[in-house]
Design a protein around this motif. Structure first.
Motif, PDB file in Angstrom:
ATOM      1  N   LYS A  32       0.863  -1.198   0.000  1.00  0.00           N
ATOM      2  CA  LYS A  32       0.000   0.000   0.000  1.00  0.00           C
ATOM      3  C   LYS A  32       0.883   1.226   0.000  1.00  0.00           C
ATOM      4  N   LEU A  33       0.810   2.007  -1.091  1.00  0.00           N
ATOM      5  CA  LEU A  33       1.558   3.251  -1.179  1.00  0.00           C
ATOM      6  C   LEU A  33       0.797   4.337  -0.424  1.00  0.00           C
ATOM      7  N   LEU A  34       1.534   5.308   0.092  1.00  0.00           N
ATOM      8  CA  LEU A  34       0.987   6.304   1.005  1.00  0.00           C
ATOM      9  C   LEU A  34      -0.260   7.007   0.480  1.00  0.00           C
ATOM     10  N   HIS A  35      -0.249   7.483  -0.737  1.00  0.00           N
ATOM     11  CA  HIS A  35      -1.369   8.284  -1.238  1.00  0.00           C
ATOM     12  C   HIS A  35      -2.214   7.547  -2.274  1.00  0.00           C
ATOM     13  N   GLU A  36      -2.174   6.241  -2.245  1.00  0.00           N
ATOM     14  CA  GLU A  36      -2.953   5.453  -3.201  1.00  0.00           C
ATOM     15  C   GLU A  36      -4.107   4.756  -2.502  1.00  0.00           C
ATOM     16  N   GLU A  37      -5.198   4.642  -3.210  1.00  0.00           N
ATOM     17  CA  GLU A  37      -6.386   4.019  -2.643  1.00  0.00           C
ATOM     18  C   GLU A  37      -6.282   2.499  -2.598  1.00  0.00           C
ATOM     19  N   TYR A  38      -5.718   1.913  -3.669  1.00  0.00           N
ATOM     20  CA  TYR A  38      -5.711   0.463  -3.793  1.00  0.00           C
ATOM     21  C   TYR A  38      -4.303  -0.100  -3.615  1.00  0.00           C
ATOM     22  N   PRO A  39      -4.187  -1.222  -2.907  1.00  0.00           N
ATOM     23  CA  PRO A  39      -2.875  -1.847  -2.732  1.00  0.00           C
ATOM     24  C   PRO A  39      -2.428  -2.569  -4.007  1.00  0.00           C
ATOM     25  N   LEU A  40      -1.112  -2.758  -4.126  1.00  0.00           N
ATOM     26  CA  LEU A  40      -0.495  -3.482  -5.239  1.00  0.00           C
ATOM     27  C   LEU A  40      -0.195  -4.907  -4.775  1.00  0.00           C
ATOM     28  N   LYS A  41      -0.609  -5.895  -5.524  1.00  0.00           N
ATOM     29  CA  LYS A  41      -0.329  -7.293  -5.180  1.00  0.00           C
ATOM     30  C   LYS A  41       1.098  -7.640  -5.625  1.00  0.00           C
ATOM     31  N   PHE A  42       1.803  -8.414  -4.786  1.00  0.00           N
ATOM     32  CA  PHE A  42       3.172  -8.796  -5.121  1.00  0.00           C
ATOM     33  C   PHE A  42       3.474 -10.205  -4.645  1.00  0.00           C
ATOM     34  N   SER A  43       4.559 -10.744  -5.181  1.00  0.00           N
ATOM     35  CA  SER A  43       5.154 -11.970  -4.653  1.00  0.00           C
ATOM     36  C   SER A  43       6.666 -11.744  -4.597  1.00  0.00           C
ATOM     37  N   GLN A  44       7.307 -12.385  -3.609  1.00  0.00           N
ATOM     38  CA  GLN A  44       8.739 -12.208  -3.428  1.00  0.00           C
ATOM     39  C   GLN A  44       9.329 -13.492  -2.870  1.00  0.00           C
ATOM     40  N   MET A  45      10.505 -13.845  -3.391  1.00  0.00           N
ATOM     41  CA  MET A  45      11.204 -15.047  -2.957  1.00  0.00           C
ATOM     42  C   MET A  45      12.578 -14.647  -2.448  1.00  0.00           C
ATOM     43  N   PHE A  46      12.997 -15.224  -1.321  1.00  0.00           N
ATOM     44  CA  PHE A  46      14.314 -14.983  -0.746  1.00  0.00           C
ATOM     45  C   PHE A  46      15.014 -16.328  -0.547  1.00  0.00           C
ATOM     46  N   GLN A  47      16.324 -16.350  -0.776  1.00  0.00           N
ATOM     47  CA  GLN A  47      17.137 -17.469  -0.322  1.00  0.00           C
ATOM     48  C   GLN A  47      18.032 -16.919   0.779  1.00  0.00           C
ATOM     49  N   LEU A  48      17.842 -17.438   1.986  1.00  0.00           N
ATOM     50  CA  LEU A  48      18.608 -17.009   3.150  1.00  0.00           C
ATOM     51  C   LEU A  48      19.747 -17.985   3.385  1.00  0.00           C
ATOM     52  N   ILE A  49      20.953 -17.443   3.532  1.00  0.00           N
ATOM     53  CA  ILE A  49      22.145 -18.256   3.749  1.00  0.00           C
ATOM     54  C   ILE A  49      22.669 -17.972   5.156  1.00  0.00           C
ATOM     55  N   PRO A  50      22.973 -19.025   5.937  1.00  0.00           N
ATOM     56  CA  PRO A  50      23.487 -18.791   7.289  1.00  0.00           C
ATOM     57  C   PRO A  50      24.909 -18.225   7.256  1.00  0.00           C
ATOM     58  N   THR A  51      25.220 -17.413   8.260  1.00  0.00           N
ATOM     59  CA  THR A  51      26.565 -16.868   8.406  1.00  0.00           C
ATOM     60  C   THR A  51      27.255 -17.555   9.577  1.00  0.00           C
ATOM     61  N   LEU A  52      28.553 -17.318   9.715  1.00  0.00           N
ATOM     62  CA  LEU A  52      29.312 -17.932  10.804  1.00  0.00           C
ATOM     63  C   LEU A  52      28.861 -17.454  12.180  1.00  0.00           C
ATOM     64  N   ASP A  53      28.287 -16.247  12.245  1.00  0.00           N
ATOM     65  CA  ASP A  53      27.858 -15.727  13.552  1.00  0.00           C
ATOM     66  C   ASP A  53      26.420 -16.117  13.905  1.00  0.00           C
ATOM     67  N   GLY A  54      25.815 -17.006  13.114  1.00  0.00           N
ATOM     68  CA  GLY A  54      24.494 -17.519  13.452  1.00  0.00           C
ATOM     69  C   GLY A  54      23.327 -16.726  12.895  1.00  0.00           C
ATOM     70  N   THR A  55      23.611 -15.721  12.086  1.00  0.00           N
ATOM     71  CA  THR A  55      22.536 -14.962  11.444  1.00  0.00           C
ATOM     72  C   THR A  55      22.380 -15.445   9.997  1.00  0.00           C
ATOM     73  N   PHE A  56      21.595 -14.736   9.224  1.00  0.00           N
ATOM     74  CA  PHE A  56      21.388 -15.069   7.816  1.00  0.00           C
ATOM     75  C   PHE A  56      21.593 -13.821   6.970  1.00  0.00           C
ATOM     76  N   PHE A  57      21.950 -14.027   5.703  1.00  0.00           N
ATOM     77  CA  PHE A  57      21.934 -12.937   4.736  1.00  0.00           C
ATOM     78  C   PHE A  57      21.126 -13.394   3.528  1.00  0.00           C
ATOM     79  N   VAL A  58      20.654 -12.423   2.751  1.00  0.00           N
ATOM     80  CA  VAL A  58      19.869 -12.716   1.555  1.00  0.00           C
ATOM     81  C   VAL A  58      20.832 -12.905   0.389  1.00  0.00           C
ATOM     82  N   GLN A  59      20.908 -14.126  -0.128  1.00  0.00           N
ATOM     83  CA  GLN A  59      21.731 -14.396  -1.309  1.00  0.00           C
ATOM     84  C   GLN A  59      20.942 -14.076  -2.580  1.00  0.00           C
TER      85      GLN A  59
END
Length: 140
Positions: free
Chosen positions: A89-116
Motif C-alpha cells: 500500500k503506497l501512502l497516497h494510493e487508494e488500492y494496494p499493489l499485489k506482489f510476490s517475493q522469494m528470498f534465499q537465506l544463507i546462514p553466516t558464521l555468527d548464526g545470522t542469515f543474509f539474503v543471497q
C-alpha cells in the motif's frame, strides 16, 4: 509447533518488511557482495547496488500486508527458501499493489542469515504500471 525453518522465515519476513516500510536504506545490511536482486526482471548485484535500487524506488512511505509465507530448507546446509505473497500500500494510493517475493537465506558464521537471492514481482499489470510510473504515485 513450528519447525525452525518456519520460525526463521517468519522472523525474517517481519524484519525485512518492517525495515522496508520504515528505514529502506538499512536493508543493505541484509545483503552481501554476492547477493542478487531480480526486481521486475532487472538484475542487481551486491548490497550497495541493491540498497540504491530499493531506496530509489519512485515512492516514499508504504506498508506491506503479508498474505502467505512458505518456506523450505535449501541445498546449502542451513539455508532457507522463503516465498511471500501480499500487497503493498503506497501512502497516497487508494488500492494496494499485489506482489510476490522469494528470498534465499544463507546462514553466516555468527548464526545470522543474509539474503543471497531475492526475486520480486508485482502480480497484476495495474500494480506494475503504478509502481513504474512515478506520476501515478504522487499525492493527489
Amino acid at each position: 509447533m513450528e519447525d525452525q525453518v518456519e520460525v526463521v522465515a517468519r522472523a525474517f519476513v517481519e524484519h525485512y518488511y518492517n525495515l522496508f516500510n520504515s528505514n529502506r536504506a538499512s536493508l543493505s545490511s541484509l545483503y552481501q557482495l554476492s547477493s542478487i536482486l531480480s526486481f521486475e526482471g532487472q538484475s542487481i548485484i551486491g548490497a550497495d547496488q541493491i540498497q540504491q535500487k530499493l531506496s530509489g524506488l519512485p515512492f516514499g512511505q508504504c506498508q506491506h500486508f503479508i498474505s502467505t509465507i512458505d518456506s523450505q530448507p535449501s541445498v546449502v546446509a542451513g539455508s532457507i527458501i522463503v516465498f511471500v505473497t501480499g500487497s503493498l500500500k503506497l501512502l497516497h494510493e487508494e488500492y494496494p499493489l499485489k506482489f510476490s517475493q522469494m528470498f534465499q537465506l544463507i546462514p553466516t558464521l555468527d548464526g545470522t542469515f543474509f539474503v543471497q537471492n531475492d526475486i520480486f514481482r508485482l502480480t497484476t499489470l495495474e500494480s506494475w504500471l503504478l509502481l513504474n510510473n512515478p506520476s501515478l504515485s504522487q499525492p493527489k
